[in-house]
Structures are given as structure tokens and as C-alpha cells.
Design an enzyme around this catalytic site. Structure first.
Site, PDB file in Angstrom:
ATOM      1  N   ASP A  60       8.105   8.478   6.274  1.00  0.00           N
ATOM      2  CA  ASP A  60       6.847   7.840   5.981  1.00  0.00           C
ATOM      3  C   ASP A  60       5.668   8.480   6.098  1.00  0.00           C
ATOM      4  O   ASP A  60       4.810   8.254   7.133  1.00  0.00           O
ATOM      5  CB  ASP A  60       6.979   6.451   6.835  1.00  0.00           C
ATOM      6  CG  ASP A  60       5.736   5.615   6.797  1.00  0.00           C
ATOM      7  OD1 ASP A  60       5.234   5.784   5.850  1.00  0.00           O
ATOM      8  OD2 ASP A  60       5.670   4.538   7.489  1.00  0.00           O
ATOM      9  N   LYS A 105       4.021  13.899  -2.237  1.00  0.00           N
ATOM     10  CA  LYS A 105       4.824  15.043  -2.836  1.00  0.00           C
ATOM     11  C   LYS A 105       6.318  14.646  -2.634  1.00  0.00           C
ATOM     12  O   LYS A 105       6.675  13.976  -1.545  1.00  0.00           O
ATOM     13  CB  LYS A 105       4.447  16.344  -2.632  1.00  0.00           C
ATOM     14  CG  LYS A 105       4.646  16.727  -0.957  1.00  0.00           C
ATOM     15  CD  LYS A 105       6.129  17.188  -0.657  1.00  0.00           C
ATOM     16  CE  LYS A 105       6.358  17.375   0.936  1.00  0.00           C
ATOM     17  NZ  LYS A 105       7.485  17.776   1.139  1.00  0.00           N
TER      18      LYS A 105
END
Length: 343
Positions: free
Chosen positions: A22, A107
């Protein structure tokens, strides 16, 4: 654009099992909230469990949208910081771009280089900014080294050796190519500015202590330049936070000299009764990523674009093919994609 950039933080997922990675909670939201150039205007889920979004909304005192679509219909958002779950990231970024909003995307940008190329083309078509979070290349040391190499300070480069090893943390499903190896590959491409023509990859088997054995990438670039990248996740170390790098360095050899770069510097060692912890003493790479994003949104001048993610993704896909077959692989090439990513 004048004034603060209003940001929607959307998505609280990543690579791996639900409830795992997260970066929105751990990285982006704290950095955006602390930067006076940005204003966190709200949060939204992007297909994952809404619990983290609701907790973030309460923590930062902002509105919580129950879906990305609902958030995009709201007014007053300039930039979407998107960390949607890996499996649905392409669709989420597409929706934001089609809504005409700028994007800072976690990413990897997309599960496949072809998906990343479609997103890059859509950003160009809609005239909005799409910045992939390839933040390691933006660190002060690596930025300085890139300038020295591009200025010819070591003559003509002929070889790069790179190492990125982290300790502990949750291994990425299927290995660390798309997760960790993305960074040193992107850095090497930024340092050299030369396309990769062939990739050979080896290693990456699971190890009993946890994590994965490092993978080694051997890259042939145009003009006879070669680079070797060692990257992987080691078992946990007592004095190192989970997933923190213990080695991140580059050695670039040229016809007239060699430059060594330790991307973990500047740093100091913090000694306590429980152990030793390295602590960075300069601006971190995430701060530089926000610099690049703010400049791109406010001026339209982008130091880092989705085409950089396309170029990196093509190399990583060739590495994955090489790992599967045990033979060298050539990165897929598309004339338009290559021209845009190298420009």
C-alpha cells in the site's frame, strides 16, 4: 496553473495479495500532505476494499469517494495520485486520463509494456501529464552521475554494474522483476540513454529463508555498451526496516574514467540499544518525484514520462522471457515507442 495543485489520492492497492502493498498510505499521502505545493482534496477507492480509503479520509480530514468514477465527477481536482491494484491499474489510469486529469501513477505503470504504451499514447492525445513513479532515478546522487556521464566526463561509457538488494518485506508474486528490478533497469537506461538490444537473465529461485535469490540481468545496449544488474530481496535483517535497501550502487566505466555512485548516500548510521539503522540525511527520492510532478503539471515540462515506463517494461519482459527459456531474449521494439521513449 497558479496556486496549489489539488490532489485526489485514489487506490490503496499494489502488487500482491489484497491487503498487502500500500504505497498510497505508506508513501504518497504523507509526502503530498507535507508538501505546501499540493493540497489533498479527497481520497477514493479504485476497486479494492474501502477500509483504507476511509481511514485515510479520517486521518487527513478530507472527503472519501466510494469509487473512482464518483471522484472523477467531482470538481476541483487537478492531479490524481493513483495506486490502484496491479490487476486493474491500466483501466483505472485510462479512466483518469479520459477524464482529463493529470496522473502520478504508482509503479509499475501497467502489467504489460503494450498497456503502458497505450496509456502513454492516450496521455499524449489528451494533453495531460502521466508521471510514473520511477523515483529512484531522480535521487541527487544519480542525477549528478547522469549529468557527468552525459557530459562526457568519463569519455565513452562501455560498461555499467548495478546492485539493488533489499532486506525483508513481502516478496512480490512471481519474483521481483516488475517490482524491484524496475528501478535499476530504469536508472541504467536513464544513465546511458541507449536502447537495449538483448537481455540474458538468470537466478531468481526461491530461497528457504524467505524472499527470493537475487536475479542477474545482462543487458547489451546499442554501440557495444553492456550493463550487469543484480537485484533481489534478501532475508530480513535486524537493523533494516522491511523492504529497505541495504545495497544500491552503480559503477559506470568509460574510455577515460570510472564513476562510482552509492544511491543510499548521503546517510548516517543511527546507533541505539537495539541495533544500527541507516538514516538518509538528504532529500529523499520521493521528494524529487513530487518536484518532477509539480513541474510537469504546472508548466507542461515533464522530466519523466510514461514512455520511460514503456522502455523499462520492454526490457523487463525480455528478462522474464530469458528466465523462462534460459536463453537471451531481444526486447520487443516498436518504431514509434522507441522514438518517443528515447527522445
Amino acid at each position: 496553473m497558479t496556486g496549489r495543485v489539488r490532489v485526489l489520492a485514489a487506490g490503496f492497492g499494489g502488487i500482491g495479495v489484497p491487503g498487502g502493498q500500500d504505497h498510497q498510505t505508506d508513501m504518497y499521502l504523507p509526502a503530498l500532505a507535507a508538501d505546501p505545493r499540493f493540497e489533498v482534496a479527497g481520497v477514493a477507492t479504485a476497486g479494492e476494499d474501502p477500509g483504507r480509503a476511509r481511514a485515510a479520509a479520517e486521518r487527513y480530514g478530507v472527503v472519501c469517494h466510494e469509487s473512482l468514477d464518483a471522484a472523477l465527477r467531482a470538481d476541483g481536482v487537478d492531479l490524481v495520485c493513483l495506486a490502484a491494484p496491479y490487476e486493474t491499474r491500466t483501466e483505472a489510469i485510462t479512466a483518469v486520463l479520459e477524464a482529463g486529469r493529470h496522473v502520478l501513477a504508482d509503479k509499475p505503470l501497467a502489467p504489460a509494456a503494450a498497456d503502458a504504451a497505450r496509456l502513454a499514447a492516450l496521455a499524449d492525445e489528451t494533453g495531460v501529464v502521466l508521471v510514473p513513479a520511477h523515483h529512484q532515478r531522480l535521487g541527487g546522487v544519480l542525477r549528478s552521475v547522469r549529468g557527468a556521464v552525459r557530459a562526457g566526463r568519463i569519455g565513452l561509457p562501455w560498461n555499467v554494474q548495478a546492485d539493488l538488494l533489499v532486506a525483508g518485506g513481502e516478496p512480490a508474486p512471481g519474483g521481483e522483476l516488475a517490482n524491484l528490478a524496475l528501478h535499476p533497469v530504469d536508472v541504467v537506461l536513464a544513465l546511458l540513454g541507449l536502447p537495449v538490444t538483448r537481455v540474458y537473465a538468470c537466478g531468481g529461485a526461491a530461497v528457504p529463508e524467505g524472499g527470493h535469490a537475487p536475479v542477474t540481468l545482462l543487458l547489451d545496449h546499442e554501440r557495444g555498451v553492456r550493463s550487469t544488474i543484480v537485484c533481489g530481496r534478501l532475508p530480513a535483517l535486524r537493523d533494516v526496516p522491511p523492504s529497505a535497501p541495504v545495497v544500491h550502487r552503480y559503477r559506470i566505466s568509460g574510455s577515460h574514467g570510472v564513476v562510482l555512485a552509492d544511491a543510499l548516500k548521503p546517510a548516517a548510521d543511527l546507533h541505539t540499544t537495539t541495533g544500527r539503522t541507516p538514516v538518509g540525511t538528504g532529500r529523499d527520492t520521493l521528494a524529487h518525484l513530487l518536484d518532477a510532478t509539480w513541474t510537469a503539471v504546472t508548466t507542461g515540462s515533464a522530466e519523466l514520462t510514461a514512455w520511460d515506463a514503456v522502455r523499462t517494461g520492454l526490457v523487463l519482459e525480455a528478462a522474464a522471457e530469458s528466465l523462462r527459456t534460459g536463453r537471451p531474449a531481444e526486447p520487443a521494439r516498436d518504431g514509434e515507442h522507441a522514438e518517443r521513449s528515447e527522445g
